[in-house]
Design an enzyme around this catalytic site. Structure first.
Site, PDB file in Angstrom:
ATOM      1  N   GLU A 273      75.841   2.664  20.745  1.00  0.00           N
ATOM      2  CA  GLU A 273      76.892   1.732  20.299  1.00  0.00           C
ATOM      3  C   GLU A 273      76.640   1.261  18.866  1.00  0.00           C
ATOM      4  O   GLU A 273      76.472   0.069  18.611  1.00  0.00           O
ATOM      5  CB  GLU A 273      76.916   0.504  21.220  1.00  0.00           C
ATOM      6  CG  GLU A 273      77.117   0.809  22.692  1.00  0.00           C
ATOM      7  CD  GLU A 273      76.954  -0.433  23.583  1.00  0.00           C
ATOM      8  OE1 GLU A 273      76.585  -1.516  23.072  1.00  0.00           O
ATOM      9  OE2 GLU A 273      77.185  -0.310  24.789  1.00  0.00           O
ATOM     10  N   PRO A 274      76.602   2.167  17.910  1.00  0.00           N
ATOM     11  CA  PRO A 274      76.296   1.746  16.544  1.00  0.00           C
ATOM     12  C   PRO A 274      77.471   1.025  15.891  1.00  0.00           C
ATOM     13  O   PRO A 274      78.622   1.375  16.119  1.00  0.00           O
ATOM     14  CB  PRO A 274      76.040   3.080  15.831  1.00  0.00           C
ATOM     15  CG  PRO A 274      76.942   4.038  16.532  1.00  0.00           C
ATOM     16  CD  PRO A 274      76.930   3.614  17.990  1.00  0.00           C
ATOM     17  N   ARG A 276      76.846  -1.565  12.565  1.00  0.00           N
ATOM     18  CA  ARG A 276      76.422  -1.783  11.183  1.00  0.00           C
ATOM     19  C   ARG A 276      76.017  -0.499  10.455  1.00  0.00           C
ATOM     20  O   ARG A 276      76.382  -0.297   9.306  1.00  0.00           O
ATOM     21  CB  ARG A 276      75.237  -2.756  11.192  1.00  0.00           C
ATOM     22  CG  ARG A 276      74.830  -3.204   9.809  1.00  0.00           C
ATOM     23  CD  ARG A 276      73.511  -4.000   9.859  1.00  0.00           C
ATOM     24  NE  ARG A 276      73.353  -4.878  10.973  1.00  0.00           N
ATOM     25  CZ  ARG A 276      73.568  -6.204  10.939  1.00  0.00           C
ATOM     26  NH1 ARG A 276      73.944  -6.781   9.828  1.00  0.00           N
ATOM     27  NH2 ARG A 276      73.380  -6.936  12.017  1.00  0.00           N
ATOM     28  N   CYS A 342      84.593 -26.176   0.618  1.00  0.00           N
ATOM     29  CA  CYS A 342      83.973 -27.491   0.488  1.00  0.00           C
ATOM     30  C   CYS A 342      82.783 -27.660   1.429  1.00  0.00           C
ATOM     31  O   CYS A 342      82.829 -28.455   2.374  1.00  0.00           O
ATOM     32  CB  CYS A 342      85.019 -28.561   0.736  1.00  0.00           C
ATOM     33  SG  CYS A 342      86.361 -28.399  -0.429  1.00  0.00           S
ATOM     34  N   TYR A 371      80.458  -6.807   9.818  1.00  0.00           N
ATOM     35  CA  TYR A 371      80.424  -8.248  10.056  1.00  0.00           C
ATOM     36  C   TYR A 371      80.864  -9.021   8.810  1.00  0.00           C
ATOM     37  O   TYR A 371      80.356 -10.097   8.526  1.00  0.00           O
ATOM     38  CB  TYR A 371      79.019  -8.681  10.535  1.00  0.00           C
ATOM     39  CG  TYR A 371      78.565  -7.854  11.721  1.00  0.00           C
ATOM     40  CD1 TYR A 371      79.197  -8.007  12.955  1.00  0.00           C
ATOM     41  CD2 TYR A 371      77.568  -6.891  11.604  1.00  0.00           C
ATOM     42  CE1 TYR A 371      78.830  -7.228  14.042  1.00  0.00           C
ATOM     43  CE2 TYR A 371      77.190  -6.104  12.680  1.00  0.00           C
ATOM     44  CZ  TYR A 371      77.826  -6.275  13.896  1.00  0.00           C
ATOM     45  OH  TYR A 371      77.466  -5.507  14.972  1.00  0.00           O
TER      46      TYR A 371
HETATM   47  N1  LLP Z   1      76.451  -3.285  21.256  1.00  0.00           N
HETATM   48  C1  LLP Z   1      76.384  -4.587  21.609  1.00  0.00           C
HETATM   49  C2  LLP Z   1      76.422  -4.941  23.025  1.00  0.00           C
HETATM   50  C3  LLP Z   1      76.270  -5.571  20.618  1.00  0.00           C
HETATM   51  O1  LLP Z   1      76.193  -6.842  20.972  1.00  0.00           O
HETATM   52  C4  LLP Z   1      76.242  -5.197  19.255  1.00  0.00           C
HETATM   53  C5  LLP Z   1      76.146  -6.208  18.201  1.00  0.00           C
HETATM   54  C6  LLP Z   1      76.339  -3.830  18.933  1.00  0.00           C
HETATM   55  C7  LLP Z   1      76.425  -2.912  19.962  1.00  0.00           C
HETATM   56  C8  LLP Z   1      76.333  -3.329  17.514  1.00  0.00           C
HETATM   57  O2  LLP Z   1      75.156  -3.639  16.870  1.00  0.00           O
HETATM   58  P1  LLP Z   1      74.876  -3.036  15.414  1.00  0.00           P
HETATM   59  O3  LLP Z   1      74.720  -1.550  15.564  1.00  0.00           O
HETATM   60  O4  LLP Z   1      76.014  -3.383  14.544  1.00  0.00           O
HETATM   61  O5  LLP Z   1      73.618  -3.703  15.010  1.00  0.00           O
HETATM   62  N2  LLP Z   1      77.016 -10.802  12.973  1.00  0.00           N
HETATM   63  C9  LLP Z   1      75.649 -10.318  12.871  1.00  0.00           C
HETATM   64  C10 LLP Z   1      75.400  -9.162  13.816  1.00  0.00           C
HETATM   65  C11 LLP Z   1      75.727  -9.470  15.265  1.00  0.00           C
HETATM   66  C12 LLP Z   1      75.534  -8.287  16.169  1.00  0.00           C
HETATM   67  C13 LLP Z   1      76.092  -8.551  17.526  1.00  0.00           C
HETATM   68  N3  LLP Z   1      76.032  -7.462  18.431  1.00  0.00           N
HETATM   69  C14 LLP Z   1      75.350  -9.956  11.422  1.00  0.00           C
HETATM   70  O6  LLP Z   1      76.237 -10.100  10.576  1.00  0.00           O
HETATM   71  O7  LLP Z   1      74.229  -9.575  11.102  1.00  0.00           O
END
Ligand code: LLP
Length: 416
Positions: A273-274, A276, A342, A371
């Site tokens: 589940e990529p 970022r 603000c 994000y």
């Molecule tokens: N799968 C699940 C169940 C998740 O909760 C997440 C991210 C992902 C996949 C994807 O994760 P990634 O590959 O993008 O790391 N807002 C924060 C990041 C929150 C991530 C939440 N879950 C930031 O800006 O760093």
């Protein structure tokens, strides 16, 4: 690798000059490179070529329909966490049988919509949720596919706000209790146990926490199969980090190799589940310097984007690289780069060494594809910014800038 680079001193996205683009569309805006998005997806997918796998792009990272469509066309499924994300996915034309649904707080209407759509599976996060999904499936006369999201209690060594696989986090089902929950699920006739899942956190810059989690889930799969459950999917979640500043995350190839090695004899389809890692460095935000000022021996650069547009620095103290769109010889200064909102927390960088920026010039806030827009709000009644996709020398506005009318949509002044 990404496709934002200087050509004759002017920052370009692929073959489009960002300076020219800003003149045409105004600022601030998010800007994504189609070539980078495509490459990132392709590299990630190809890294798992040796085993049966399904890439379920994490919609939450960037949920613009144009991006979803791009990944779906490349064969992606989706990882969703809400009814809204299911709605987006369907609008973008996803095959629901390639959708997994995670999240600790799924509402009944959201569960119903996902069952009706025919998603691959729910990643179930509590025993109560398990019972609710079963009763809804029974009511609707459609079997629901499930996996339990197991909390493997491994430390992803990332920011505490985005670490999810520790015992103290709200996510998933305690590993020790998971066998009992699976036994319970096996007795519920309207559930189809399809697999096991986990997601240990985000912006993880090492391979080892992923491998540790996989080892733990592997042992669980053996136990479940011994009890007669047919486990066909192993969902390892997302979480692979990217370089914002000086981080050195593993290349997707290295990450995949470590996982493929451990998963290849498991006889499962591995789901990833990529989020970022696919979109983060494929997008930037472009803003205009409104004013510069000096106060208390401190330089402030005030730009027309704010924390409502990109909240990562304010919320996590995250580093976002910032550079001028037009590069020229000039002295460096130390400055805070701040927005118009603000709040003192409205900053993109503090105490940052940057080339002296002038009023009216453009800056690029790098690594903003993940994000970024997805977490934007209308705080301070600021219309959300435009999103633009570049392909070669062409661009397309994939989400138009909001207008003031958008700010009050749905509001009413009652006569009372
Ligand atoms: N799968 C699940 C169940 C998740 O909760 C997440 C991210 C992902 C996949 C994807 O994760 P990634 O590959 O993008 O790391 N807002 C924060 C990041 C929150 C991530 C939440 N879950 C930031 O800006 O760093």
């Amino acid at each position: 690798m990404h496709d934002f680079h200087y050509k004759n001193g002017a920052l370009c996205c692929e073959d489009v000059s960002i300076f020219d683009l800003a003149k045409a569309v105004g600022t601030p805006f998010y800007l994504y490179s189609k070539r980078t998005l495509t490459n990132h997806y392709r590299v990630f997918d190809a890294a798992f070529a040796d085993i049966p796998h399904l890439i379920c792009y994490a919609v939450k990272a960037n949920s613009n329909l144009a991006l979803l469509k791009l990944f779906i066309n490349k064969g992606a499924g989706l990882d969703i966490v809400s009814g809204g994300e299911l709605f987006r996915g369907i609008k973008a034309g996803v095959d629901p049988s390639r959708v997994v649904y995670s999240g600790v707080g799924k509402k009944i209407e959201e569960i119903d919509a996902a069952i009706a759509a025919g998603i691959l599976m729910f990643n179930v996060e509590s025993s109560q949720e398990l019972e609710v999904i079963h009763s809804r499936a029974k009511q609707m006369g459609i079997k629901a596919g499930i996996a339990l999201r197991v909390n493997p209690d491994v430390d992803p060594e990332t920011h505490p706000y985005i670490s999810t696989g520790l015992r103290e986090n709200k996510f998933g089902i305690n590993l020790k209790e998971s066998l009992n929950h699976y036994r319970r699920a096996a007795r519920l006739p309207w559930l189809d146990i399809k697999g096991v899942s986990c997601h240990i956190g985000s912006q993880i810059t090492k391979v080892s926490p992923f491998v540790d989690a996989l080892e733990i889930l592997k042992r669980l799969i053996v136990e479940l199969r011994r009890e007669g459950m047919s486990i066909r999917y192993l969902d390892l979640g997302g979480g692979l980090g990217i370089t914002y500043n000086e981080e050195t995350p593993p290349h997707p190839g290295e990450y995949a190799q470590a996982l493929v090695e451990k998963a290849k004899d498991l006889d499962v389809t591995v789901i990833l589940e990529p989020g970022r890692v696919i979109v983060g460095n494929a997008g930037i935000m472009v803003a205009t310097v409104l004013y510069t000022k000096e106060a208390e021996n401190k330089n402030f650069v005030i730009v027309d984007a704010g924390m409502n547009d990109l909240i990562r620095p304010s919320l996590y103290g995250a580093y976002q690289h910032i550079q001028p769109v037009i590069k020229e010889e000039r002295p460096e200064i130390i400055a805070d780069i701040v927005g118009p909102v603000c709040e003192s927390g409205d900053f993109f960088a503090r105490g940052r060494k940057i080339p002296r920026l002038e009023r009216g010039e453009l800056i690029a806030i790098m690594s903003a594809g993940a994000y970024g827009f997805a977490m934007a709000s209308n705080y301070n009644s600021r219309p959300r910014v435009a999103e633009i996709l570049v392909a070669g020398d062409r661009y397309h506005v994939i989400r138009k800038r909001e207008e003031y009318e958008d700010l009050i949509r749905g509001e009413e002044i009652p006569e009372m």
